[in-house]
Design a protein around this motif. Structure first.
Motif, PDB file in Angstrom:
ATOM      1  N   GLN A 119       0.824  -1.210   0.000  1.00 25.70           N
ATOM      2  CA  GLN A 119       0.000   0.000   0.000  1.00 25.70           C
ATOM      3  C   GLN A 119       0.859   1.262   0.000  1.00 25.70           C
ATOM      4  OE1 GLN A 119      -2.953   0.002  -0.833  1.00 25.70           O
ATOM      5  NE2 GLN A 119      -3.547  -2.114  -0.483  1.00 25.70           N
ATOM      6  N   LEU A 120       2.003   1.219   0.658  1.00 26.30           N
ATOM      7  CA  LEU A 120       2.914   2.365   0.613  1.00 26.30           C
ATOM      8  C   LEU A 120       3.448   2.577  -0.802  1.00 26.30           C
ATOM      9  CD1 LEU A 120       4.827   1.906   3.964  1.00 26.30           C
ATOM     10  CD2 LEU A 120       3.393   3.863   3.342  1.00 26.30           C
ATOM     11  N   GLN A 121       3.710   1.483  -1.517  1.00 24.91           N
ATOM     12  CA  GLN A 121       4.127   1.609  -2.927  1.00 24.91           C
ATOM     13  C   GLN A 121       3.042   2.314  -3.730  1.00 24.91           C
ATOM     14  OE1 GLN A 121       5.020  -2.436  -4.231  1.00 24.91           O
ATOM     15  NE2 GLN A 121       7.021  -1.731  -4.898  1.00 24.91           N
ATOM     16  N   ASN A 122       1.788   1.912  -3.518  1.00 25.51           N
ATOM     17  CA  ASN A 122       0.673   2.568  -4.215  1.00 25.51           C
ATOM     18  C   ASN A 122       0.607   4.047  -3.870  1.00 25.51           C
ATOM     19  OD1 ASN A 122      -0.260   0.255  -5.513  1.00 25.51           O
ATOM     20  ND2 ASN A 122      -1.637  -0.284  -3.835  1.00 25.51           N
ATOM     21  N   LEU A 123       0.739   4.364  -2.596  1.00 23.84           N
ATOM     22  CA  LEU A 123       0.668   5.765  -2.163  1.00 23.84           C
ATOM     23  C   LEU A 123       1.840   6.578  -2.685  1.00 23.84           C
ATOM     24  CD1 LEU A 123      -0.627   5.209   1.477  1.00 23.84           C
ATOM     25  CD2 LEU A 123      -1.885   6.251  -0.428  1.00 23.84           C
ATOM     26  N   ARG A 124       3.002   5.959  -2.809  1.00 22.96           N
ATOM     27  CA  ARG A 124       4.154   6.656  -3.407  1.00 22.96           C
ATOM     28  C   ARG A 124       3.888   6.939  -4.876  1.00 22.96           C
ATOM     29  NH1 ARG A 124       9.259   3.411  -2.997  1.00 22.96           N
ATOM     30  NH2 ARG A 124      10.005   5.039  -4.370  1.00 22.96           N
ATOM     31  N   ARG A 125       3.378   5.952  -5.589  1.00 22.25           N
ATOM     32  CA  ARG A 125       3.070   6.114  -7.016  1.00 22.25           C
ATOM     33  C   ARG A 125       2.050   7.222  -7.229  1.00 22.25           C
ATOM     34  NH1 ARG A 125      -1.031   4.376  -9.707  1.00 22.25           N
ATOM     35  NH2 ARG A 125      -1.666   2.846  -8.157  1.00 22.25           N
ATOM     36  N   LEU A 126       1.121   7.364  -6.291  1.00 19.83           N
ATOM     37  CA  LEU A 126       0.085   8.392  -6.394  1.00 19.83           C
ATOM     38  C   LEU A 126       0.556   9.754  -5.902  1.00 19.83           C
ATOM     39  CD1 LEU A 126      -2.856   6.190  -5.100  1.00 19.83           C
ATOM     40  CD2 LEU A 126      -2.498   6.955  -7.457  1.00 19.83           C
ATOM     41  N   GLY A 127       1.779   9.824  -5.379  1.00 18.16           N
ATOM     42  CA  GLY A 127       2.336  11.093  -4.924  1.00 18.16           C
ATOM     43  C   GLY A 127       1.850  11.540  -3.563  1.00 18.16           C
ATOM     44  N   VAL A 128       1.302  10.611  -2.784  1.00 19.08           N
ATOM     45  CA  VAL A 128       0.757  10.959  -1.477  1.00 19.08           C
ATOM     46  C   VAL A 128       1.827  10.861  -0.389  1.00 19.08           C
ATOM     47  CG1 VAL A 128      -0.955  10.316   0.273  1.00 19.08           C
ATOM     48  CG2 VAL A 128      -1.562  10.255  -2.155  1.00 19.08           C
ATOM     49  N   VAL A 129       2.691   9.851  -0.479  1.00 15.92           N
ATOM     50  CA  VAL A 129       3.753   9.675   0.516  1.00 15.92           C
ATOM     51  C   VAL A 129       5.115   9.646  -0.164  1.00 15.92           C
ATOM     52  CG1 VAL A 129       2.257   8.372   2.104  1.00 15.92           C
ATOM     53  CG2 VAL A 129       3.748   7.141   0.536  1.00 15.92           C
ATOM     54  N   SER A 130       6.119   9.877   0.643  1.00 17.55           N
ATOM     55  CA  SER A 130       7.497   9.726   0.207  1.00 17.55           C
ATOM     56  C   SER A 130       8.249   9.109   1.373  1.00 17.55           C
ATOM     57  CB  SER A 130       8.086  11.075  -0.187  1.00 17.55           C
ATOM     58  OG  SER A 130       9.326  10.890  -0.848  1.00 17.55           O
ATOM     59  N   PHE A 131       9.542   8.905   1.210  1.00 19.30           N
ATOM     60  CA  PHE A 131      10.311   8.318   2.299  1.00 19.30           C
ATOM     61  C   PHE A 131      11.717   8.895   2.322  1.00 19.30           C
ATOM     62  CE2 PHE A 131      11.379   5.739  -1.305  1.00 19.30           C
ATOM     63  CZ  PHE A 131      12.698   5.366  -1.109  1.00 19.30           C
ATOM     64  N   ARG A 132      12.340   8.728   3.472  1.00 17.33           N
ATOM     65  CA  ARG A 132      13.750   9.072   3.614  1.00 17.33           C
ATOM     66  C   ARG A 132      14.408   7.890   4.304  1.00 17.33           C
ATOM     67  NH1 ARG A 132      14.195  10.044   8.919  1.00 17.33           N
ATOM     68  NH2 ARG A 132      12.471  11.035   9.976  1.00 17.33           N
ATOM     69  N   ARG A 133      15.620   7.630   3.911  1.00 16.97           N
ATOM     70  CA  ARG A 133      16.365   6.514   4.501  1.00 16.97           C
ATOM     71  C   ARG A 133      17.185   6.995   5.680  1.00 16.97           C
ATOM     72  NH1 ARG A 133      15.581   1.807   2.584  1.00 16.97           N
ATOM     73  NH2 ARG A 133      15.069   1.502   0.411  1.00 16.97           N
ATOM     74  N   GLN A 134      17.203   6.175   6.692  1.00 18.64           N
ATOM     75  CA  GLN A 134      18.063   6.394   7.848  1.00 18.64           C
ATOM     76  C   GLN A 134      18.764   5.050   8.063  1.00 18.64           C
ATOM     77  OE1 GLN A 134      16.016   8.351  10.995  1.00 18.64           O
ATOM     78  NE2 GLN A 134      17.694   8.098  12.440  1.00 18.64           N
ATOM     79  N   GLY A 135      19.970   4.948   7.506  1.00 19.09           N
ATOM     80  CA  GLY A 135      20.647   3.657   7.496  1.00 19.09           C
ATOM     81  C   GLY A 135      19.908   2.722   6.551  1.00 19.09           C
ATOM     82  N   LYS A 136      19.515   1.560   7.073  1.00 20.77           N
ATOM     83  CA  LYS A 136      18.788   0.588   6.252  1.00 20.77           C
ATOM     84  C   LYS A 136      17.274   0.716   6.352  1.00 20.77           C
ATOM     85  CE  LYS A 136      22.325  -2.962   6.237  1.00 20.77           C
ATOM     86  NZ  LYS A 136      22.594  -4.386   6.391  1.00 20.77           N
TER      87      LYS A 136
END
Length: 108
Positions: A69-86
């Motif tokens: 679901q996070l992949q879907n929300l990323r594709r739709l431009g609703v969420v993004s992410f930042r990496r902190q280590g792994k």
């Protein structure tokens, strides 16, 4: 076919109907809210950025489901992410989704 509405109304409707590209973007945007799991995720992320494991635990969902679901929300431009280590921490990218959710909730 002859229409019952006047020409001015016809012209206004023609002006206000979004172009095909805009219609597709709107449909994609609203599809983010068309699933209960995505709404739960959006609601949780409105409070704090979170990793998949924390989201899964807090929402009592399978990690695979949350990731999908996070992949879907990323594709739709609703969420993004930042990496902190792994670890990837997800956050709301498009705050307009919250406004729309609140407006819809108040209208019910």
């Amino acid at each position: 076919m002859e229409l019952l509405i006047d020409r001015r109304t016809q012209a206004l409707i023609g002006q206000y109907i979004p172009a095909a590209e805009t219609l597709e973007t709107l449909a994609d945007f609203f599809s983010a809210l068309a699933d209960g799991t995505r709404i739960k995720i959006i609601s949780a992320l409105s409070i704090s950025c979170m990793c998949v494991g924390d989201l899964a635990a807090m929402l009592d969902l399978n990690q695979t489901t949350v990731s999908h679901q996070l992949q879907n929300l990323r594709r739709l431009g609703v969420v993004s992410f930042r990496r902190q280590g792994k670890v990837a921490f997800y956050y709301l990218k498009n705050k307009a989704v919250l406004d729309i959710m609140l407006t819809a909730t108040e209208a019910m």
